[in-house]
Design a protein around this motif. Structure first.
Motif, PDB file in Angstrom:
ATOM      1  N   ALA A   1       0.842  -1.198   0.000  1.00  0.00           N
ATOM      2  CA  ALA A   1       0.000   0.000   0.000  1.00  0.00           C
ATOM      3  C   ALA A   1       0.878   1.249   0.000  1.00  0.00           C
ATOM      4  O   ALA A   1       1.903   1.309   0.660  1.00  0.00           O
ATOM      5  N   GLY A   2       0.467   2.231  -0.759  1.00  0.00           N
ATOM      6  CA  GLY A   2       1.212   3.485  -0.809  1.00  0.00           C
ATOM      7  C   GLY A   2       2.013   3.673  -2.072  1.00  0.00           C
ATOM      8  O   GLY A   2       2.508   4.769  -2.356  1.00  0.00           O
ATOM      9  N   GLY A   3       2.151   2.613  -2.863  1.00  0.00           N
ATOM     10  CA  GLY A   3       2.901   2.737  -4.114  1.00  0.00           C
ATOM     11  C   GLY A   3       2.134   3.491  -5.185  1.00  0.00           C
ATOM     12  O   GLY A   3       2.734   4.040  -6.110  1.00  0.00           O
ATOM     13  N   TYR A   4       0.812   3.511  -5.062  1.00  0.00           N
ATOM     14  CA  TYR A   4      -0.031   4.208  -6.047  1.00  0.00           C
ATOM     15  C   TYR A   4      -0.945   5.201  -5.339  1.00  0.00           C
ATOM     16  O   TYR A   4      -1.539   4.879  -4.315  1.00  0.00           O
TER      17      TYR A   4
ATOM     18  N   LEU B   1       7.649   2.201 -11.186  1.00  0.00           N
ATOM     19  CA  LEU B   1       7.377   2.864  -9.907  1.00  0.00           C
ATOM     20  C   LEU B   1       8.494   3.836  -9.541  1.00  0.00           C
ATOM     21  O   LEU B   1       8.230   4.938  -9.039  1.00  0.00           O
ATOM     22  N   LEU B   2       9.729   3.447  -9.801  1.00  0.00           N
ATOM     23  CA  LEU B   2      10.847   4.354  -9.514  1.00  0.00           C
ATOM     24  C   LEU B   2      10.768   5.601 -10.388  1.00  0.00           C
ATOM     25  O   LEU B   2      11.057   6.715  -9.930  1.00  0.00           O
TER      26      LEU B   2
ATOM     27  N   PRO C   1       9.503   6.240  -3.542  1.00  0.00           N
ATOM     28  CA  PRO C   1      10.770   5.939  -2.852  1.00  0.00           C
ATOM     29  C   PRO C   1      11.180   4.491  -3.041  1.00  0.00           C
ATOM     30  O   PRO C   1      10.333   3.595  -3.132  1.00  0.00           O
ATOM     31  N   MET C   2      12.483   4.262  -3.089  1.00  0.00           N
ATOM     32  CA  MET C   2      13.024   2.954  -3.442  1.00  0.00           C
ATOM     33  C   MET C   2      12.395   1.808  -2.654  1.00  0.00           C
ATOM     34  O   MET C   2      11.947   0.810  -3.230  1.00  0.00           O
ATOM     35  N   GLU C   3      12.363   1.917  -1.338  1.00  0.00           N
ATOM     36  CA  GLU C   3      11.894   0.787  -0.535  1.00  0.00           C
ATOM     37  C   GLU C   3      10.411   0.527  -0.738  1.00  0.00           C
ATOM     38  O   GLU C   3       9.969  -0.620  -0.806  1.00  0.00           O
ATOM     39  N   GLN C   4       9.631   1.584  -0.868  1.00  0.00           N
ATOM     40  CA  GLN C   4       8.204   1.410  -1.161  1.00  0.00           C
ATOM     41  C   GLN C   4       8.015   0.837  -2.558  1.00  0.00           C
ATOM     42  O   GLN C   4       7.155  -0.032  -2.784  1.00  0.00           O
TER      43      GLN C   4
END
Length: 519
Positions: free
Chosen positions: A232-235, A461-462, A467-470
């Motif tokens: 959750a949070g990537g989009y 996504l990058l 952010p990388m980890e997310q």
């Protein structure tokens, strides 16, 4: 994410809970039994007309099994209990459990000979023989009975961990119980997810047995179990005035005459994952074949060496593509042609502070130049499978597989980059030393091209400035969820990477809905 613990840490947590917080060991045992019982009901729905065989040891794991046997018997099931020890050998808490349940469970037998053990017509076996710290080779009656369990058609539930799997290493010796379900207590144990533990533990349920919440502070966040909620949070919802450039410019340096499909798969996966603009750097004699089939892919036609591999003449165009982008992917299907190698090396030497994914042949080329890792920054992620990782480390694959978890963790620190080690399970190692395990037991994904899809999702996504980890967390789950949807349609034997690409939109919708729900 859930914190992962070793067998040694779990033993200390048990002691701290009892000595520092006044939790009774017997209460923990009874709570553990409730957790096992609830999990069995979760999968079996009704136990009333089923026959259970409990195989218990002399230690506290056996006590957990004994209390569970009482609960199952009280629910109306037929229960037989075999204790593989003498009465005088039982631990103090297990002896207490035996005395408490013997009034309810009538079929309890202490056995020290294999011929005295029988499964009969049992439907379900509950394995409560050995706990997380077991580190010996089972012999005699123990070997024989575990073999009988494994050879039987019964559904097998293991208590805390499959017997003879070590809670820290996940290794077994000559034999270990192969469970359909494992019910583990308090915290997930690393050994359930690596080495033999991965293939022996079945579906793992982590149940609360009443450890004080303060115990969580005793565990460092160095080893974690990745969960779907971490995606959750990537989009995020797009603004009405959005422009295509708001969603990232991706440069994909990929493909050759022998592997144009890798370039197509990674590029389409990136676009399906939300990229605003994508340029594919690919030899010019095959670029038209890509753009004709996929008009959304812009190409940078590269100079090529016959019959279709990136040549040194392409260097300027590749560097131009890298300068243009917000995030770069290099490697899928590139080949290790001598001239292609030179271009890849030049690109790595010119890396700036922008997120970059290195995959496939970029890694094979890098394995010949290990000194180049010294130039890496923490915004680089490499996505090897086991063979590629072995080459990068200079080890044989067999030696690497003996300790892939710790080696990957060490190399992420040494190389100052993120590593997504694809395989069973997937291991994500941070340059900070933190390590995540992602469990995705879908063998249908074992087909060429799946890694290209993952790399495309990740670089997308990058490029969208996640952010990388997310981005790593979200990409791994978009990939896994899309594969799950595709397997439902096509089955695990017929699954293709293109099937997974088709399901990326549904996977993203699921993650967006989960984010909106606050999970």
């Amino acid at each position: 994410m859930k914190k992962l613990v070793t067998a040694e840490i779990m033993k200390q947590l048990d002691k701290i809970a009892v000595s520092n917080y006044g939790v009774k060991a017997s209460k923990l045992m009874e709570n553990a039994a409730e957790g096992v019982y609830s999990t069995i009901l979760k999968y079996e729905k009704n136990v009333k007309d089923k026959s259970f065989t409990f195989v218990c040891g002399k230690g506290n794991n056996g006590g957990d099994g004994l209390y569970t046997a009482r609960l199952i018997a009280d629910a109306g099931a037929s229960v037989s209990v075999f204790i593989l020890a003498k009465k005088t050998e039982m631990s103090e808490e297990t002896e207490k459990a035996y005395k408490k349940i013997s009034k309810t469970v009538k079929k309890i037998k202490f056995v020290d000979k294999t011929e005295d053990f029988e499964l009969g017509n049992s439907d379900i076996v509950v394995d409560a023989l050995f706990g997380t710290g077991f580190n010996s080779n089972p012999e005699g009656i123990f070997f024989d009975i575990i073999k009988k369990i494994n050879d039987s058609p019964c559904t097998v539930y293991s208590v805390d961990i499959p017997s003879c799997i070590h809670g820290t290493t996940g290794n077994s010796e000559d034999i270990a119980v192969v469970a359909d379900h494992t019910v583990t207590f308090g915290y997930p144990k690393i050994g359930l997810y690596i080495n033999d533990g991965y293939t022996h533990s079945g579906t793992v349920d982590v149940v609360d047995i009443g450890f004080p919440p303060e115990l969580d502070e005793e565990i460092l966040e160095a080893r974690m179990l990745l969960e779907v909620s971490d995606a959750a949070g990537g989009y995020k919802k797009r603004d009405l005035t959005s422009d295509k450039k708001d969603f990232g410019k991706v440069f994909n340096f990929a493909g050759s005459l022998s592997m144009p499909g890798a370039a197509a798969l990674s590029s389409i996966s990136a676009l399906r994952s939300g990229t605003g603009l994508l340029k594919l750097g690919i030899p010019m004699n095959i670029s038209a074949s890509i753009s004709t089939v996929y008009p959304e892919i812009m190409t940078i036609p590269l100079g090529y060496a016959q019959p279709g591999y990136t040549s040194i003449l392409a260097e300027k165009d590749v560097l131009k593509g890298y300068k243009w982008c917000d995030a770069c992917l290099a490697g899928p299907g590139l080949s290790v042609h001598p001239e292609t190698k030179k271009v890849v090396i030049k690109l790595i030497q010119k890396f700036e502070n922008k997120p970059t994914v290195l995959d496939a042949d970029a890694l094979n080329i890098l394995s010949e130049k290990p000194d180049m890792f010294s130039d890496f920054r923490s915004n680089i992620v490499i996505t090897p499978h086991n063979s590629e990782m072995a080459r990068l480390t200079g080890m044989s694959k067999e030696l690497f597989l003996l300790n892939r978890f710790e080696i990957t963790a060490q190399k992420a620190i040494e190389w100052k980059c993120y590593i997504i080690l694809k395989g069973t399970p997937t291991i994500v190692a941070y340059p900070s030393g933190k390590v995540l395990i992602h469990v995705n037991k879908q063998p249908g994904m074992a087909v060429g091209g799946m890694g290209d899809v993952l790399s495309g999702i990740l670089v997308s996504l990058l490029g969208q400035k996640v952010p990388m980890e997310q981005a790593i967390n979200t990409a791994i789950y978009v990939h896994a969820i899309a594969a799950g949807y595709a397997i439902e349609k096509y089955g695990e034997h017929s699954l293709l990477p293109t099937d997974v690409v088709k399901e990326i939109p549904e996977a993203i919708k699921f993650i967006i809905s989960m984010t909106a729900a606050g999970n």
